[in-house]
Design an enzyme around this catalytic site. Structure first.
Site, short mmCIF file in Angstrom:
data_model
loop_
_atom_site.label_atom_id
_atom_site.label_comp_id
_atom_site.label_asym_id
_atom_site.label_seq_id
_atom_site.Cartn_x
_atom_site.Cartn_y
_atom_site.Cartn_z
N CYS A 46 -1.01 -8.25 -2.13
CA CYS A 46 -2.00 -7.79 -1.16
C CYS A 46 -2.06 -8.73 0.05
O CYS A 46 -2.22 -8.27 1.19
CB CYS A 46 -3.39 -7.70 -1.80
N ARG A 121 -2.30 1.38 -4.44
CA ARG A 121 -2.10 1.18 -3.00
C ARG A 121 -2.03 2.54 -2.31
O ARG A 121 -0.95 3.04 -1.99
CB ARG A 121 -0.84 0.36 -2.76
#
Length: 210
Positions: A46, A121
Site C-alpha cells: 500500500c 484493491r
C-alpha cells in the site's frame, strides 16, 4: 444490499477523510474521480501504491480527475501514515483518504470475504456526472499498475469527446497504433460508405486519428 455497477450512479454518501468531511459524489461534481481502496495503512504494498499515485497526481489533475483513497482504518492512522511516508520518502500525499468503519467498503463491494476481512484493491472510475464508468479489482498481494489507471481516465475522455471506442493497449495498439475505432454502422447504406470515409479492415472495423 446490491453493490453499484458500471453505468449506475455512484451512491450518495458522507465520509470522513484526512481533508475533513466530504459528500460523494458531489464533492467532485464536474470532475472525474478515482476512488481506490487499500487493505490497510502501514503496509508495504500500500505504501508503494500511495507513492505511485502521488507521483502521477498531476497527470490525473491535468485530465480533470481527482484521487481519493479508502481503507478500514481510523483517520488518525491515515494521518500518521501520511506523515511517515513524507518523513521516510520525501513524498507528500496530497489527496484525501477516507476513514471507513466498513460501511462504505461493504456498500461498494470492496470487502471480499474469501480474501479476508480487509478491503481488496478496488478502483472506481466516476465521471463528472457521478456515473460509475469502470471498476477494477486487485487482490491484496498484488499492487496496481498506476499507468493503466491513468490510461483508463485518458481513454474515457477521448472516447466521450470523440464518440469512439478505444482499442487494446491504446495508444500503442498492435493493429492501429494510437488511432481509435469508429462506432459500427447502423444501416446497410452506412456500411457501404465506410471504406470511403475511414481506414478500414472491413466495414465493421474502421479506425481514425483523433
Amino acid at each position: 444490499m446490491a453493490i453499484p455497477l458500471i453505468g449506475e450512479r455512484f451512491p450518495e454518501i458522507e465520509v470522513l477523510t484526512t481533508h475533513g468531511r466530504m459528500k460523494l459524489p458531489d464533492a467532485f461534481k464536474g470532475k472525474w474521480f478515482v476512488l481506490f481502496s487499500h487493505p490497510a495503512d502501514f503496509t508495504p504494498v500500500c505504501t508503494t501504491e500511495f507513492i505511485a499515485f502521488q507521483k502521477r497526481y498531476n497527470q490525473f489533475r491535468e485530465l480533470g480527475a481527482e484521487l481519493i483513497g479508502l481503507s478500514v482504518d481510523q483517520v488518525f492512522s491515515h494521518i500518521k501514515w501520511v506523515e511517515w511516508i513524507k518523513e521516510q520518502t520525501g513524498v507528500e500525499i496530497e489527496f484525501p483518504i477516507i476513514a471507513d468503519t466498513g460501511k462504505v467498503s461493504e456498500m461498494l463491494g470492496m470487502i471480499h470475504p474469501a480474501k479476508g476481512s480487509n478491503t481488496v484493491r478496488a478502483v472506481f472510475f466516476v465521471d463528472p456526472n457521478g456515473i460509475i464508468r469502470a471498476i477494477l479489482y486487485y487482490p491484496q498481494e498484488v499492487g496496481r499498475n498506476m499507468d493503466e489507471i491513468v490510461r483508463i481516465v485518458k481513454a474515457f475522455k477521448v472516447a466521450d469527446e470523440n464518440k469512439v471506442a478505444i482499442p487494446a493497449n491504446w495508444p500503442n495498439n498492435e493493429l492501429i497504433g494510437d488511432e481509435v475505432i469508429v462506432p459500427p454502422a447502423t444501416s446497410i447504406q452506412e456500411a457501404a460508405k465506410r471504406k470511403e470515409q475511414y481506414k478500414c479492415f472491413d466495414w465493421w472495423f474502421c479506425h481514425k486519428k483523433v
